[in-house]
Design a protein around this motif. Structure first.
Motif, mmCIF file in Angstrom:
data_model
loop_
_atom_site.group_PDB
_atom_site.id
_atom_site.type_symbol
_atom_site.label_atom_id
_atom_site.label_comp_id
_atom_site.label_asym_id
_atom_site.label_seq_id
_atom_site.Cartn_x
_atom_site.Cartn_y
_atom_site.Cartn_z
ATOM 1 N N ASP A 73 0.832 -1.254 -0.071
ATOM 2 C CA ASP A 73 0.031 -0.012 -0.146
ATOM 3 C C ASP A 73 0.936 1.153 -0.030
ATOM 4 O O ASP A 73 2.161 1.286 0.493
ATOM 5 C CB ASP A 73 -0.883 -0.047 1.337
ATOM 6 C CG ASP A 73 -1.927 1.187 1.230
ATOM 7 O OD1 ASP A 73 -2.674 1.177 0.293
ATOM 8 O OD2 ASP A 73 -1.798 1.816 2.126
ATOM 9 N N LEU A 74 0.480 2.270 -0.623
ATOM 10 C CA LEU A 74 1.156 3.458 -0.719
ATOM 11 C C LEU A 74 0.133 4.709 -0.569
ATOM 12 O O LEU A 74 0.588 5.696 -0.790
ATOM 13 C CB LEU A 74 2.043 3.362 -1.838
ATOM 14 C CG LEU A 74 1.423 3.532 -3.307
ATOM 15 C CD1 LEU A 74 0.596 4.585 -3.576
ATOM 16 C CD2 LEU A 74 2.766 3.313 -4.131
ATOM 17 N N LYS A 75 -1.064 4.557 -0.139
ATOM 18 C CA LYS A 75 -1.952 5.640 0.039
ATOM 19 C C LYS A 75 -1.415 6.621 0.990
ATOM 20 O O LYS A 75 -1.194 7.873 0.768
ATOM 21 C CB LYS A 75 -3.251 5.117 0.285
ATOM 22 C CG LYS A 75 -4.223 6.263 0.206
ATOM 23 C CD LYS A 75 -5.677 5.837 0.845
ATOM 24 C CE LYS A 75 -6.726 6.994 0.603
ATOM 25 N NZ LYS A 75 -8.028 6.472 1.130
ATOM 26 N N ASP A 76 -1.237 6.362 2.411
ATOM 27 C CA ASP A 76 -0.847 7.190 3.340
ATOM 28 C C ASP A 76 0.514 7.064 3.750
ATOM 29 O O ASP A 76 1.230 7.954 4.229
ATOM 30 C CB ASP A 76 -1.876 6.991 4.606
ATOM 31 C CG ASP A 76 -3.062 7.446 4.476
ATOM 32 O OD1 ASP A 76 -3.376 8.307 3.662
ATOM 33 O OD2 ASP A 76 -3.886 6.504 4.751
ATOM 34 N N SER A 77 1.141 5.977 3.513
ATOM 35 C CA SER A 77 2.788 5.770 3.860
ATOM 36 C C SER A 77 3.049 4.871 2.854
ATOM 37 O O SER A 77 2.212 3.979 2.136
ATOM 38 C CB SER A 77 2.793 5.244 5.165
ATOM 39 O OG SER A 77 2.247 4.121 5.647
ATOM 40 N N PHE A 78 4.251 4.200 3.001
ATOM 41 C CA PHE A 78 4.831 2.990 2.319
ATOM 42 C C PHE A 78 4.660 1.660 3.020
ATOM 43 O O PHE A 78 5.466 1.632 3.995
ATOM 44 C CB PHE A 78 6.156 3.304 1.361
ATOM 45 C CG PHE A 78 6.390 4.704 0.773
ATOM 46 C CD1 PHE A 78 5.586 4.786 -0.620
ATOM 47 C CD2 PHE A 78 6.971 5.778 1.396
ATOM 48 C CE1 PHE A 78 6.152 5.846 -1.286
ATOM 49 C CE2 PHE A 78 6.924 7.013 0.652
ATOM 50 C CZ PHE A 78 6.486 7.120 -0.783
ATOM 51 N N LYS A 79 3.957 0.729 2.409
ATOM 52 C CA LYS A 79 3.997 -0.553 3.033
ATOM 53 C C LYS A 79 4.601 -1.663 2.140
ATOM 54 O O LYS A 79 4.265 -1.755 1.101
ATOM 55 C CB LYS A 79 2.470 -0.922 3.508
ATOM 56 C CG LYS A 79 1.893 0.231 4.672
ATOM 57 C CD LYS A 79 0.776 -0.318 5.081
ATOM 58 C CE LYS A 79 -0.209 0.463 6.257
ATOM 59 N NZ LYS A 79 -1.197 0.099 6.386
ATOM 60 N N PHE A 80 5.396 -2.288 2.553
ATOM 61 C CA PHE A 80 6.046 -3.298 1.985
ATOM 62 C C PHE A 80 6.156 -4.414 2.655
ATOM 63 O O PHE A 80 5.977 -4.713 3.932
ATOM 64 C CB PHE A 80 7.546 -3.145 1.803
ATOM 65 C CG PHE A 80 7.994 -1.903 0.956
ATOM 66 C CD1 PHE A 80 8.050 -2.108 -0.519
ATOM 67 C CD2 PHE A 80 8.078 -0.574 1.146
ATOM 68 C CE1 PHE A 80 8.526 -1.084 -1.344
ATOM 69 C CE2 PHE A 80 8.360 0.361 0.306
ATOM 70 C CZ PHE A 80 8.604 0.224 -0.950
ATOM 71 N N ASN A 81 5.907 -5.718 1.775
ATOM 72 C CA ASN A 81 5.857 -6.935 2.310
ATOM 73 C C ASN A 81 7.317 -7.648 1.866
ATOM 74 O O ASN A 81 7.771 -7.594 0.736
ATOM 75 C CB ASN A 81 4.817 -7.812 1.473
ATOM 76 C CG ASN A 81 4.851 -9.244 2.126
ATOM 77 O OD1 ASN A 81 5.778 -9.854 2.283
ATOM 78 N ND2 ASN A 81 3.662 -9.849 1.995
ATOM 79 N N ILE A 82 8.208 -7.751 3.060
ATOM 80 C CA ILE A 82 9.483 -8.159 2.506
ATOM 81 C C ILE A 82 9.762 -9.600 2.725
ATOM 82 O O ILE A 82 9.397 -10.020 4.136
ATOM 83 C CB ILE A 82 10.489 -7.039 3.285
ATOM 84 C CG1 ILE A 82 10.138 -5.561 2.895
ATOM 85 C CG2 ILE A 82 11.853 -7.596 3.207
ATOM 86 C CD1 ILE A 82 11.181 -4.893 3.416
#
Length: 334
Positions: free
Chosen positions: A77-86
């Protein structure tokens, strides 16, 4: 108290991020994440998945963009922050120089083999049509919805005052989903390595897939050499021309567009028309995304037996819901 496994994972993450920091000037802010969520463990896999959230105002966008290009990190997701599945290996650690880009992983090449069948030699990474012609290929991301490109589209949306607010929000929701699909198998194809075709795609229309299709069509229909890159050797250019012309001579492959991109005539025609136009309004951003979803839908239906592609089904459902919700709001305004 975290168990030893989680401590080990966090140490690997911290070391991985320090490696990225070391690639940039020391005075730049260090990468820092706000949340750490370990997904449900799976003993059958040789890696663990961790969700990391990076605040926009606390991290260098250059570093975040670099992280997004590594195959071990997938945008959630990148709407409000950058979220990554690492993905964190259970054995060993993450070493940047050993991490391939998304469209060049072992998983990607296995998909290419399924897609191009007997014509793709995996060992040599070559397309071979018997004794007629053979050529080296590499992985390529078709539609560019990388973070820098998404930022460009958001700028267009935010500075377009004509659409009502719901349309702007609709466009941004679709962009969020496109960013997720950007490094999925559905957005990957192979491309001839000769003639710096990849460089041409990146230059013409700033890496827009519809502009690339339009330029290829100019070559095939009108003999215009826009697709031929002058910044490469004469020998390499001649080899590329031979490859391109081969697909005119062999209609059984449904042409270049059909063989490499799974495009039928209707989709190809639509992309060509889109490629002729600038993307400078919210409506054009939406139109471009819709063409991407149409191409991805064709591939989803064609290769849905692939386990990684099956996992994208839920995201396709999200696309449909976002579109239906927007249409309902648009209808209520009439």
């Amino acid at each position: 108290m975290k168990d030893e496994n989680e401590k080990d994972i966090q140490e690997k993450i911290d070391e991985f991020l320090r490696e990225i920091d070391a690639l940039y000037p020391a005075k730049w802010s260090k990468l820092q994440y706000e949340k750490y969520n370990l997904e449900e463990k799976n003993d059958d896999r040789n890696y663990d998945n961790v969700i990391l959230e990076f605040k926009r105002d606390k991290n260098s966008i250059r570093k975040i963009r670099y992280l997004s290009r590594l195959s071990t990190a997938k945008i959630v997701d990148l709407k409000d922050s950058f979220k990554f599945n690492i993905s964190i290996p259970k054995e060993g650690k993450l070493i940047i120089k050993e991490i391939e880009e998304h469209d060049s992983t072992k998983e990607a090449w296995e998909f290419y083999k399924r897609k191009y069948g007997e014509y793709l030699d995996l060992e040599d990474k070559e397309i071979k049509f018997g004794n007629e012609i053979s050529f080296k290929v590499h992985g390529e991301t078709d539609f560019n919805f990388a973070l820098d490109k998404v930022d460009e589209f958001i700028y267009i949306i935010d500075n377009d005052k004509k659409p009502f607010e719901e349309k702007r929000e609709f466009a941004k929701k679709l962009l969020n989903i496109c960013a997720y699909f950007n490094y999925s198998l559905l957005n990957f194809s192979i491309m001839p390595s000769e003639g710096n075709l990849q460089g041409t795609k990146g230059t013409i229309g700033k890496d827009r897939f519809d502009v690339f299709v339009w330029a290829l069509n100019l070559y095939y229909k009108e003999g215009v050499d826009l697709i031929i890159n002058s910044h490469t050797s004469v020998q390499s250019t001649k080899k590329l021309i031979k490859i391109l012309d081969y697909f005119n001579e062999k209609p059984k492959f449904n042409g270049y567009f059909g063989f490499f991109y799974d495009l039928d005539e209707d989709i190809t025609s639509g992309l060509i028309e889109s490629g002729k136009k600038r993307i400078d309004t919210t409506d054009r951003v939406i139109e471009y995304m819709m063409w991407a979803f149409k191409v991805w839908s064709i591939r989803y239906d064609k290769f849905s037996e692939n386990e990684q592609i099956q996992m994208l089904g839920q995201e396709f459902s999200k696309v449909q819901k976002v579109i239906e919700d927007f249409k309902a709001k648009e209808f209520s305004r009439v």
